[in-house]
Design a protein around this motif. Structure first.
Motif, short mmCIF file in Angstrom:
data_model
loop_
_atom_site.label_atom_id
_atom_site.label_comp_id
_atom_site.label_asym_id
_atom_site.label_seq_id
_atom_site.Cartn_x
_atom_site.Cartn_y
_atom_site.Cartn_z
N ALA A 185 0.63 -1.19 -0.15
CA ALA A 185 -0.24 -0.14 0.13
C ALA A 185 0.92 1.28 -0.04
O ALA A 185 0.58 2.32 -1.13
CB ALA A 185 -0.90 0.14 1.26
N GLU B 244 -6.90 2.71 0.80
CA GLU B 244 -7.72 1.37 1.72
C GLU B 244 -8.88 1.09 0.72
O GLU B 244 -8.98 0.06 0.84
CB GLU B 244 -8.28 2.33 2.36
N ILE C 204 -9.83 -2.75 -0.76
CA ILE C 204 -10.16 -3.47 -0.73
C ILE C 204 -10.90 -4.26 -2.26
O ILE C 204 -11.15 -5.15 -2.21
CB ILE C 204 -11.69 -2.61 0.31
N ASN D 192 -12.90 5.32 -0.96
CA ASN D 192 -12.85 4.00 0.63
C ASN D 192 -14.04 3.47 0.24
O ASN D 192 -15.07 2.86 1.51
CB ASN D 192 -12.28 5.50 1.82
N THR E 247 -8.80 -4.87 5.54
CA THR E 247 -7.86 -5.26 5.63
C THR E 247 -7.38 -4.17 7.02
O THR E 247 -6.16 -4.09 7.21
CB THR E 247 -8.10 -3.59 3.85
N GLY F 185 -8.27 -1.18 8.30
CA GLY F 185 -6.70 0.28 8.52
C GLY F 185 -6.28 0.17 8.09
O GLY F 185 -4.96 1.15 7.38
N ARG F 186 -5.12 -1.10 6.87
CA ARG F 186 -3.34 -1.31 6.67
C ARG F 186 -3.59 -0.06 5.51
O ARG F 186 -2.56 0.22 5.32
CB ARG F 186 -3.04 -2.69 5.93
N GLY F 187 -4.54 0.23 4.89
CA GLY F 187 -3.89 1.27 3.60
C GLY F 187 -4.15 2.86 4.27
O GLY F 187 -2.98 3.12 3.84
N TYR F 188 -4.84 2.89 5.44
CA TYR F 188 -4.15 4.75 6.12
C TYR F 188 -2.66 4.03 6.89
O TYR F 188 -1.43 5.45 6.53
CB TYR F 188 -4.74 4.60 7.04
#
Length: 423
Positions: free
Chosen positions: A69, A87, A91, A144, A292, A294-297
């Motif tokens: 990411a 995020e 997804i 998102n 996910t 919150g791993r995108g953030y």
């Protein structure tokens, strides 16, 4: 970056006057020093899991989706497009990754499908921000939100009614193959079990990095130096970075700013989609709603921590993965041992600031922080479970705070661009 260099397509660094350059020997020395500190903490506290092969292996698996990411965010923001929609793109990658693996009965088909799903989100972001000039933050937030709703709809449409599937999860996906360096696993495990100072810690590190590693993980690791080479050592990468630094100057030299922004954002979505596919194919072996977490953030935070450079963001992803692995395996005991490592690191930073940089005030503040952390370590035996679950996020916030003084984002990052503008 000069106009002459850009016109000639020479790959040069945008900031030539850097006061500090990280070299491979310095990086290697830093890794060795960190392992020594971890070994000291292990011997003092008895928390043997902080350098075990299992912890290292778990940390690697937890770091990969965050790193992918972050790489996606790097591509987008180096071209001047802020991408907080990572995020949502992740997804999409989780769902499409699981669907592709199930549809074609092959996990690598899921990897390709996950990248395409993430790139779909990237295309939507590019249409909104590059083509129509929509605010980058608004577009990212919308992606998102749409990513969550769209995958929930697709799950009910496709997975509901399948054996082992449901409205919020897929059936189990075909497993991804793992690789190991033969002949060293058992000797490393034996050496690690002796708990010798430094030697056993190196054995645990090597065992975690060389045994039962997913082929997808190796691909993700290789994408870090590949990204560096493309963006910093090719004419194509120079043009991508030029549209994120000085798009007007780039346009005046014949660079198609819109095209390069589009390409970068599509790559960004594809890499984020790969991170999502890793979660559903490798980490869990199944797609689940909200996978996910919150791993995108966090990937976006790792990219900022890494100062918009591949090596730095890889370090940020590894840091989060390691702290997350600690709290999952031994919880309070391992996190308590980590407090000693933090105190020693802060003390070393304070000495460096005082002796090499002459920053007395900064050294005093850092030294006080080291004393406070050590006192907390000395007066406690463990860390409460409620705190350990928050440790990875707190670590990210602290590191970003400490690194904020040296950050330099691309000059035109997040600034809307229209063809023909003069400034």
């Amino acid at each position: 970056m000069s106009v002459t260099d850009l016109a000639a397509g020479r790959p040069v660094e945008a900031s030539p006057n850097r006061r500090f350059k990280l070299t491979f020997p310095m990086l290697l020395l830093g890794v060795v020093a960190l392992i020594v500190l971890l070994s000291i903490a292990r011997v003092v506290t008895g928390a043997n899991d902080i350098t075990s092969g299992g912890t290292v292996s778990a940390a690697l698996g937890l770091a990969v989706p965050i790193g992918l990411a972050a790489l996606g965010g790097l591509w987008s923001e180096r071209a001047g497009v802020v991408n907080i929609g990572l995020e949502g793109m992740m997804i999409l990658g989780t769902w499409f990754g699981a669907w592709g693996a199930l549809q074609f009965h092959n996990p690598w088909a899921g990897v390709v499908a996950g990248a395409i799903g993430g790139a779909l989100g990237g295309a939507i972001h590019a249409v909104a921000t590059v083509t129509f000039g929509v605010d980058h933050i608004i577009s990212g937030v919308a992606i998102n939100i749409v990513g969550v709703g769209f995958t929930q709809y697709l799950s009910k449409l496709v997975f509901d009614g399948m054996p082992g599937g449901g409205a919020k999860q897929s059936p189990p996906v075909p497993p991804m193959s793992t690789l190991s360096i033969p002949g060293i696993g058992d000797p490393l495990r034996t050496l690690e079990a002796k708990h010798w100072f430094v030697l056993s810690d190196f054995a645990g590190l090597l065992r975690g990095l060389t045994q039962n590693v997913s082929a997808f993980t190796i691909l993700a690791i290789l994408l870090v130096p590949l990204t560096y080479y493309v963006l910093w050592r090719t004419a194509f990468g120079l043009r991508v970075r030029s549209v994120g630094e000085r798009p007007v100057a780039a346009e005046s030299l014949g660079v198609n700013v819109y095209l390069y922004k589009w390409i970068a954002v599509l790559f960004s979505g594809g890499l984020a989609g790969l991170g999502g596919a890793f979660l559903s194919i490798v980490a869990a072996g199944i797609y689940r709603d909200g996978q996910t977490g919150g791993r995108g953030y966090i990937g976006l935070a790792a990219m900022i921590f890494g100062n918009w450079r591949p090596g730095g963001l890889a370090g940020g992803a590894a840091l989060f993965g390691y702290t997350d692995a600690l709290q999952l395996r031994q919880g309070g005991t391992s996190v308590h041992a980590l407090l000693l490592v933090v105190a020693l690191l802060l003390a070393a930073v304070a000495i460096y600031q005082l002796v090499r940089q002459g920053r007395n005030k900064a050294a005093l503040i850092t030294g006080i922080g080291a004393v406070v952390v050590y006192v907390v370590f000395a007066v406690t035996d463990t860390v409460p479970e409620q705190f350990t679950s928050f440790t990875p996020y707190l670590t990210t916030l602290l590191v970003l705070s400490l690194a904020s003084q040296r950050l330099r984002p691309p000059a035109a990052d997040g600034i809307p661009y229209r063809r023909g503008q003069t400034t």
